[in-house]
Design an enzyme around this catalytic site. Structure first.
Site, PDB file in Angstrom:
ATOM      1  N   VAL A  18      27.280  98.371 180.396  1.00  0.00           N
ATOM      2  CA  VAL A  18      26.874  99.305 181.559  1.00  0.00           C
ATOM      3  C   VAL A  18      28.017  99.949 182.426  1.00  0.00           C
ATOM      4  O   VAL A  18      27.897 101.159 182.895  1.00  0.00           O
ATOM      5  CB  VAL A  18      25.812  98.647 182.403  1.00  0.00           C
ATOM      6  CG1 VAL A  18      26.337  98.050 183.607  1.00  0.00           C
ATOM      7  CG2 VAL A  18      24.724  99.691 182.671  1.00  0.00           C
ATOM      8  N   TYR A  66      20.592  96.995 172.841  1.00  0.00           N
ATOM      9  CA  TYR A  66      19.103  97.103 173.268  1.00  0.00           C
ATOM     10  C   TYR A  66      18.003  97.901 172.394  1.00  0.00           C
ATOM     11  O   TYR A  66      18.004  97.774 171.392  1.00  0.00           O
ATOM     12  CB  TYR A  66      19.110  97.378 174.925  1.00  0.00           C
ATOM     13  CG  TYR A  66      20.300  96.850 175.508  1.00  0.00           C
ATOM     14  CD1 TYR A  66      20.255  95.335 175.707  1.00  0.00           C
ATOM     15  CD2 TYR A  66      21.428  97.441 175.965  1.00  0.00           C
ATOM     16  CE1 TYR A  66      21.212  94.647 176.288  1.00  0.00           C
ATOM     17  CE2 TYR A  66      22.416  96.984 176.462  1.00  0.00           C
ATOM     18  CZ  TYR A  66      22.432  95.581 176.651  1.00  0.00           C
ATOM     19  OH  TYR A  66      23.769  94.868 177.324  1.00  0.00           O
ATOM     20  N   LYS A  87      29.014  89.285 176.650  1.00  0.00           N
ATOM     21  CA  LYS A  87      28.022  88.538 175.943  1.00  0.00           C
ATOM     22  C   LYS A  87      28.371  88.129 174.624  1.00  0.00           C
ATOM     23  O   LYS A  87      27.848  87.098 174.214  1.00  0.00           O
ATOM     24  CB  LYS A  87      26.570  89.169 176.026  1.00  0.00           C
ATOM     25  CG  LYS A  87      26.073  89.607 177.547  1.00  0.00           C
ATOM     26  CD  LYS A  87      24.978  90.394 177.509  1.00  0.00           C
ATOM     27  CE  LYS A  87      24.382  90.744 178.853  1.00  0.00           C
ATOM     28  NZ  LYS A  87      23.367  91.854 179.100  1.00  0.00           N
ATOM     29  N   SER A 105      28.391  93.976 179.708  1.00  0.00           N
ATOM     30  CA  SER A 105      27.431  93.081 178.825  1.00  0.00           C
ATOM     31  C   SER A 105      28.414  92.964 177.512  1.00  0.00           C
ATOM     32  O   SER A 105      27.845  92.221 176.580  1.00  0.00           O
ATOM     33  CB  SER A 105      26.232  93.968 178.229  1.00  0.00           C
ATOM     34  OG  SER A 105      25.448  93.903 179.179  1.00  0.00           O
ATOM     35  N   TYR A 108      27.340  84.068 185.340  1.00  0.00           N
ATOM     36  CA  TYR A 108      26.938  85.281 184.393  1.00  0.00           C
ATOM     37  C   TYR A 108      27.732  86.668 185.275  1.00  0.00           C
ATOM     38  O   TYR A 108      28.002  87.351 184.650  1.00  0.00           O
ATOM     39  CB  TYR A 108      25.377  85.321 184.477  1.00  0.00           C
ATOM     40  CG  TYR A 108      25.245  86.365 183.890  1.00  0.00           C
ATOM     41  CD1 TYR A 108      25.252  86.856 182.488  1.00  0.00           C
ATOM     42  CD2 TYR A 108      24.449  87.480 184.760  1.00  0.00           C
ATOM     43  CE1 TYR A 108      24.602  88.085 182.203  1.00  0.00           C
ATOM     44  CE2 TYR A 108      23.985  88.679 184.222  1.00  0.00           C
ATOM     45  CZ  TYR A 108      24.221  89.072 182.904  1.00  0.00           C
ATOM     46  OH  TYR A 108      23.768  90.300 182.477  1.00  0.00           O
TER      47      TYR A 108
HETATM   48  O1  DON Z   1      23.379  92.043 184.474  1.00  0.00           O
HETATM   49  C1  DON Z   1      23.519  93.189 184.675  1.00  0.00           C
HETATM   50  O2  DON Z   1      22.610  94.117 184.736  1.00  0.00           O
HETATM   51  C2  DON Z   1      24.950  93.564 184.364  1.00  0.00           C
HETATM   52  N1  DON Z   1      26.011  92.766 184.819  1.00  0.00           N
HETATM   53  C3  DON Z   1      25.235  94.240 182.759  1.00  0.00           C
HETATM   54  C4  DON Z   1      24.254  94.650 181.984  1.00  0.00           C
HETATM   55  C5  DON Z   1      24.915  95.566 180.990  1.00  0.00           C
HETATM   56  O3  DON Z   1      25.942  95.704 180.845  1.00  0.00           O
HETATM   57  C6  DON Z   1      23.655  96.240 180.038  1.00  0.00           C
HETATM   58  N2  DON Z   1      24.358  97.204 179.380  1.00  0.00           N
HETATM   59  N3  DON Z   1      24.475  98.152 179.042  1.00  0.00           N
END
Ligand code: DON
Length: 303
Positions: free
Chosen positions: A256, A238, A66, A63, A190
């Site tokens: 993540v 978040y 982003k 993420s 994405y």
């Molecule tokens: O879309 C997802 O769930 C992952 N590619 C990215 C989510 C993420 O990194 C949340 N962060 N803490």
């Protein structure tokens, strides 16, 4: 200020931590990462990079990507972008669908998954995903001053295979008219942007474009930099964004994969990586480490 000594102290404290959090398991490729890893880097605008631990090992930025996509989408659409995505903290999990129904398919902010998918859709703007990903990599490589940064196709495929929740978010927004490109194209872009791999050394340097320091790459205007930093401060973690602001007091964006990119305005770019996550999906030791760092340096924007 002895940044090298501060990083050594942090590294030693993290090595003693009894609880390292839990590695993300919902993306199978990420579940294989060693939870014992820890790295941290601080990049100064004069080119110096201080680092400790596994700071040279690449990890999945997830993420954190982003932030770069937001910069591209704002570049394409200007302030019109904000008609598609809000700029309020969500107080919800990163992949929550709850607010989308209440709010007519307009995600709360560009950093929760729904908002990030809409942001990628805006950045795509009718181009093929390959072109967007090429542009994204150019942006990141320029920011970091490193041409070797790449996408891990295995991680992208792993996300593609397990991304039904993201698919739900995207189709829900499409039903509300908040998707311009074919949904699967936007999702493909994405999943690939999340699979960019970088080390702490590279990520700390990449954060410099948001620091407003002399000599940092000028990839966005000062006004846009301030706004991206504001979004990171308010929404970058978040439903733990308030806690991060309280403990660290710097704009940051987590992923993540266990990474956090942090901006110290007018001072430095910072990156930390420890794969174990807390309950909100942010790096547990990563947060502890940047909290220690902000306290030792007095670099919180509230200091
Ligand atoms: O879309 C997802 O769930 C992952 N590619 C990215 C989510 C993420 O990194 C949340 N962060 N803490």
């Amino acid at each position: 200020m002895d940044i090298a000594a501060i990083l050594d102290d942090i590294s030693a404290a993290m090595a003693r931590a009894p609880d390292r959090g839990r590695v993300a398991s919902y993306i199978p490729e990420l579940a294989r990462v060693d939870p014992g890893r820890f790295g941290m880097a601080v990049a100064l605008p004069d080119g110096q990079v201080f680092s400790t631990g596994d700071a040279a090992l690449p990890f999945s930025i997830q993420s954190i990507s982003k932030v770069f996509t937001l910069a591209l989408a704002l570049g394409r659409m200007g302030d019109q972008f904000w008609s598609r995505v809000g700029r309020e903290p969500s107080g919800q999990a990163f992949n929550s669908i709850l607010q989308l129904e209440h709010e007519g398919g307009i995600p709360r902010n560009p950093f929760i998954n729904a908002g990030a998918i809409a942001t990628t859709d805006a950045a795509l703007a009718g181009h093929a995903p390959r072109e967007f990903l090429g542009e994204l990599l150019r942006f990141i490589r320029t920011a970091a001053g490193d041409e070797s940064i790449h996408i891990n196709e295995k991680v992208a495929a792993s996300e593609q295979a397990t991304g039904d929740l993201n698919r739900s978010l995207a189709y829900f927004m499409a039903a509300h008219g908040n998707m311009v490109n074919p949904v699967e194209q936007t999702l493909g872009a994405y999943f690939h942007q999340c699979a960019v791999e970088m080390s702490c050394n590279q990520l700390a340097k990449a954060a410099l474009f948001l620091s407003g320091t002399e000599g940092a790459p000028r990839l966005v205007s000062p006004a846009r930099r301030r706004r991206i930093n504001a979004m990171m401060m308010l929404c970058g973690h978040y439903d733990a964004s308030g806690d991060f602001a309280y403990r660290v007091g710097l704009p940051g964006k987590s992923g993540v994969g266990g990474g956090i990119m942090v901006v110290a305005p007018a001072k430095a770019g910072i990156a930390v990586w420890s794969p174990g996550l807390n309950a909100q999906g942010n790096s547990k030791l990563g947060t502890d480490a940047v909290e220690m760092f902000a306290r030792a340096t007095g670099w919180s924007v509230f200091d």
